[in-house]
Enzyme design. Sequence first.
Site, short mmCIF file in Angstrom:
data_model
loop_
_atom_site.label_atom_id
_atom_site.label_comp_id
_atom_site.label_asym_id
_atom_site.label_seq_id
_atom_site.Cartn_x
_atom_site.Cartn_y
_atom_site.Cartn_z
N PRO A 148 15.76 -20.92 -17.93
CA PRO A 148 16.47 -20.09 -16.95
C PRO A 148 16.85 -20.90 -15.71
CG PRO A 148 14.50 -18.97 -17.74
CD PRO A 148 14.40 -20.40 -18.20
N SER B 259 7.96 -17.40 -4.00
CA SER B 259 8.54 -17.94 -2.78
C SER B 259 8.01 -17.25 -1.52
CB SER B 259 10.06 -17.78 -2.86
OG SER B 259 10.69 -18.05 -1.64
N GLY C 184 9.87 -19.18 -15.59
CA GLY C 184 10.65 -19.11 -16.83
C GLY C 184 9.85 -19.25 -18.10
N SER D 199 15.67 -22.58 1.45
CA SER D 199 16.73 -22.68 0.44
C SER D 199 17.60 -21.43 0.36
CB SER D 199 16.10 -22.92 -0.93
OG SER D 199 15.24 -21.82 -1.27
N GLY E 295 18.64 -20.46 -11.72
CA GLY E 295 19.15 -19.58 -10.67
C GLY E 295 20.13 -20.32 -9.79
N TYR F 13 2.98 -26.99 6.43
CA TYR F 13 4.15 -27.58 5.74
C TYR F 13 4.32 -29.01 6.25
CZ TYR F 13 8.91 -27.25 3.71
OH TYR F 13 10.04 -27.39 2.96
N GLY G 181 19.35 -23.47 -8.57
CA GLY G 181 19.16 -24.90 -8.78
C GLY G 181 18.49 -25.62 -7.63
#
Length: 554
Positions: A133, A217, A267, A203, A135, A473, A137
């Site tokens: 799958p 996410s 996926g 993103s 989406g 992060y 990318g």
Amino acid sequence: MVEHMKWWGWGQEGVAFHHEDKPNLAPFVMKVAGIDFDAPPVRVPELSELDVPASRAPEELRAAFVEALGAEHVHDDDLDRVVHTYGKSMRDLVRIRRGDFGRLPDLVVYPGTEAETEAALRIALEADAVLIPFGGGSNIVGSLEAPREETRPVVSLDVGRMRAVLSLDETAKTARIQAGALGPDLEEQLNARGWTIGHFPDSFKHSTLGGWIATRSSGMQSDRFGDIADITRAVRVVTPKGLVATAEVPVQSTGPSVREMVLGSEGRLGIITEATVQVHRLAEERVIQAYFFPDYASGLKAMHAIAASDASPSITRVSDANETQFTLATSKKGSTLGQLLNKGVQLYASKRKGMDLSQMCLSFIGFEGSATSVRRDKTLVGEIVKKHGGFGVGSGPGTLYDQKKFDTPYIRDFILDRGAYGDVSETSSSWTTLKSVHDNVVAAAEKAFAEVGVKGFIFCHLSHSYHSGACQYFTFAFQAPTDRDGLEVYDTVKGAIQQAFIDNGGTLSHHHAVGREHKRWIEQDISPAGAGIVGALFAGVDPGRNLNPGAIVD
């Protein structure tokens, strides 16, 4: 009708990072990481100059997809196949620019409905093909590539035609949205009716609802709206066992949660076609305030206190000293952010507050809601900031941060063009261990830089605060050596950072997922038995290993 990012980099053609209007950035980056921003960029080859392996798809397989989806939705041209080969990790970009395409998909198919998705999966299973799958990318952990040794036909199934908000329940405050909707797609449709999903990852412009769910996410405003696992209330997934459709209810006690199994499955269980998600009314007022703390430890303590308070900010973010210096260096000449450390602010911070300017840490805290709630939250947060030695500098820098929040990935492409490597890794840990995780990860990265003989730089910010801890992060960069493969150096540094997460009580990823990049740490993270359970789940649903084999666990 489906737009894709550049085959060789992040974002759309014609959009790129520039530093000429940021006079302090080039000398700063040269000083800390040895990266020459003024060096001429390495030329990215035209795709036509590279040797793209031909499709191996049997004609009967292609014909079956054409019959089910229509010829215009079945592609085997070089560009479409290359675009769907990898995501956008540092490793992906280096390999694809070298013409190292790994195992290219043989076909790219674009179903437009759930029924067509079911038909596409059935065709792939009957042909014993691999189906992955796809989406937007934007994935950066290797979740989109087929194993190099794969001899079966490989098909990339792009859900980009399925991007509508199907319905909005204003009473339940939920919306049914197709999985191929990019962030801007769904926000535009929801905003037109006065609503928002409130999910804004880095993103956002180039990732889909299905991709967010498949990777668990998090967004920049998750303090207020929750991570995608909190936002997702129900899913519909096409699997080898049939269509999975979970109930659109707030909570249920019906055995192990199938919804939770789909979240983060990358996926391996099937193709997500739509989801029911929580939505919120657009806020009456929204503002992001900037603050300075004397050091990172003070900033962390303040974020902890805010999380434990009655305040409900949408964003709680504080940068360590290294990231603060980098952020200030990226300011444009004459900008609000560029004036933050003018003589007046420096004098106030050093003389009145007793701060060491080299250790000062910049924080952004967001507020949204009614004017009354925003005013109340700002007052509560202001008191906490003051208690921890910090001070506010207004909303100007926050406005600039809000405008530029999706542009950071372009910087990575810019330095890669100049022979330098940059990447990110994130983790979550408890409030108790947060500072030690930070310090030990930075030490591990610096040790790795020294071991491989490169000048590197690492910085960090806290984001996504929770009841018991937070996400940190990390961003790192170095100039690639000329006498070795830069990817080997990258692997050493990245590996040291990831191992330091595990060794110091963090998780291997907070929101970028596992893919192939992180799976060597999966047993250390969730235990060998836990990894075995995940593997057994995948094997039970997909015994032929037709769905994205190799992601998460082997």
